[in-house]
Design an enzyme around this catalytic site. Structure first.
Site, PDB file in Angstrom:
ATOM      1  N   PHE A 182       0.871  -1.185   0.000  1.00  0.00           N
ATOM      2  CA  PHE A 182       0.000   0.000   0.000  1.00  0.00           C
ATOM      3  C   PHE A 182       0.901   1.226   0.000  1.00  0.00           C
ATOM      4  O   PHE A 182       1.412   1.632   1.030  1.00  0.00           O
ATOM      5  CB  PHE A 182      -0.892  -0.036   1.244  1.00  0.00           C
ATOM      6  CG  PHE A 182      -2.056   0.919   1.229  1.00  0.00           C
ATOM      7  CD1 PHE A 182      -3.266   0.557   0.661  1.00  0.00           C
ATOM      8  CD2 PHE A 182      -1.955   2.175   1.817  1.00  0.00           C
ATOM      9  CE1 PHE A 182      -4.354   1.428   0.674  1.00  0.00           C
ATOM     10  CE2 PHE A 182      -3.027   3.051   1.838  1.00  0.00           C
ATOM     11  CZ  PHE A 182      -4.230   2.676   1.267  1.00  0.00           C
TER      12      PHE A 182
ATOM     13  N   GLU B 226      -1.134   4.077  10.083  1.00  0.00           N
ATOM     14  CA  GLU B 226      -2.524   4.212   9.623  1.00  0.00           C
ATOM     15  C   GLU B 226      -3.188   5.452  10.221  1.00  0.00           C
ATOM     16  O   GLU B 226      -4.387   5.489  10.470  1.00  0.00           O
ATOM     17  CB  GLU B 226      -3.350   2.962   9.978  1.00  0.00           C
ATOM     18  CG  GLU B 226      -2.930   1.696   9.275  1.00  0.00           C
ATOM     19  CD  GLU B 226      -3.228   1.707   7.791  1.00  0.00           C
ATOM     20  OE1 GLU B 226      -3.994   2.578   7.336  1.00  0.00           O
ATOM     21  OE2 GLU B 226      -2.682   0.845   7.080  1.00  0.00           O
ATOM     22  N   GLY B 227      -2.377   6.483  10.439  1.00  0.00           N
ATOM     23  CA  GLY B 227      -2.864   7.734  11.009  1.00  0.00           C
ATOM     24  C   GLY B 227      -2.590   7.794  12.492  1.00  0.00           C
ATOM     25  O   GLY B 227      -3.049   6.952  13.258  1.00  0.00           O
TER      26      GLY B 227
END
Length: 382
Positions: free
Chosen positions: A125, A366-367
């Site tokens: 990703f 992921e933040g």
């Protein structure tokens, strides 16, 4: 509200728990120490054979169509034993889901069966860049149209499974004149494509068996058929998939937190001080009560977000709430569990120091927790 799991969800949860106990737990410490990639990747292939790399993918593409709740349950169980395996499984599922969501039929037929079967051991990703982490709309990687091709130039960082991923979902700027975040497109790039190189695996604090790499593109030519969805419309795809990924990372954090507290709870019943088990001291009893309450609350937040996603309803705020709460409380659980073991919690003979290292990143990737608060507050103030 019916909180009971259905038969399929219970079956997947049980299968994940049994696999984690039999295959992952016995080698987790060894993988942390030696980074044995042959062993690590062998377990990923076994998980693919059991269907865990396409939990929310349609059966026609090789998935099991179990849904987002089953995905969350599975990641939690895997993370109880090996966070490195859990994060690889989570990201690969995320890559498969984005291909299923926005890819055309040819792309889905070509790549999803390979991800679900383990022919591709993982998917990559590729969103984050050195100057575009919490602000992915500020990315600088470009994709310039050249006849029937695109030419990619730029670099991505912190890419999970970069060394062995079979296909990468890559975001790049296709219209530099567009408003920030509006001129970004999404591409599929196969491993080994000329012009794409994978940097060395980063030396990390935790989750050591899961490779994390830079991915570089230098005049990397890909066919126009690699474009997923519409040109210049890729940023919305990234934002949507990050929300789903947050359910995965929250579930991963939850699993580590439970593993830490379960170990500490058992230790308290066996270790004696002042002539009695540690479990007889009220201060430690209250720590257990508080941390398990936190983790149960995190589980409910995750189930809510996963259930909304599964029903096709808006879930971004709920996913951020779940990820924020689960990751922060799991960090607290690991450090409190370590404290309960005293000096033993600091020694590698016991798993608590590994849990503490593995869980730390869950409030960052992921933040970050800070970004989750921004997402939540924006939704609340709409």
């Amino acid at each position: 509200m019916n909180l009971a799991l259905n038969e399929e969800q219970l079956m997947i949860q049980d299968m994940a728990r049994k696999f984690a106990d039999a295959e992952l737990a016995p080698v987790a410490a060894e993988l942390d120490k030696t980074n044995d990639q042959q062993l690590f990747q062998a377990n990923l292939k076994k998980l693919a054979d059991l269907g865990f790399m396409g939990l929310n993918v349609k059966s026609e593409y090789g998935g099991v169509e179990a849904g987002s709740v089953a995905f969350s349950l599975a990641i939690t169980e895997l993370a109880r034993a090996c966070a490195s395996t859990a994060v690889t499984t989570s990201v690969t599922n995320m890559v498969a889901e984005v291909i299923q969501a926005v890819g055309n039929e040819e792309q889905k037929q070509k790549y999803l069966p390979k991800l679900c079967s383990g022919e591709y051991l993982a998917g990559g990703f590729c969103l984050t860049e050195a100057s575009a982490g919490s602000d992915p709309a500020g990315m600088r990687t470009t994709a310039v149209k050249d006849g029937d091709d695109y030419i990619l130039n730029g670099s991505k960082i912190f890419i999970t499974s970069g060394t062995f991923a079979g296909v990468f979902v890559v975001w790049a700027v296709t219209d530099p004149e567009a408003k920030k975040g509006k001129g970004i497109s999404c591409f599929l790039v196969e491993a080994g494509t000329p012009g794409m190189t994978i940097g060395k695996s980063e030396e990390k604090m935790g989750q050591k068996a899961s490779p994390t790499n830079e991915v570089h593109f230098e005049n990397c030519r890909i066919p126009s058929t690699s474009l997923m969805g519409k040109e210049n419309k890729g940023f919305a795809v990234a934002v949507g998939e990050l929300a789903g990924g947050r359910i995965g990372i929250g579930s991963l954090a939850l699993g580590i937190g439970f593993a830490a507290m379960d170990y500490a709870r058992q230790y308290l019943t066996e270790r004696k001080q002042f002539g009695q088990p540690l479990s007889s001291f009220q201060g430690l009893q209250w720590k257990l009560a508080e941390r398990y309450t936190d983790l149960e609350a995190a589980k409910l937040l995750l189930m809510q977000a996963a259930d909304l996603k599964e029903k096709g309803l808006s879930f971004s705020k709920e996913a951020s709430m779940a990820k924020l709460f689960a990751s922060e409380k799991a960090n607290k659980a690991c450090y409190d569990a370590q404290q309960m073991l005293g000096g033993s919690g600091y020694i590698k003979e016991y798993p608590l120091e590994r849990f503490a290292r593995d869980v730390r990143i869950t409030s960052i990737y992921e933040g970050t927790s800070e970004i989750q608060k921004i997402v939540i507050s924006r939704e609340l103030l709409k």
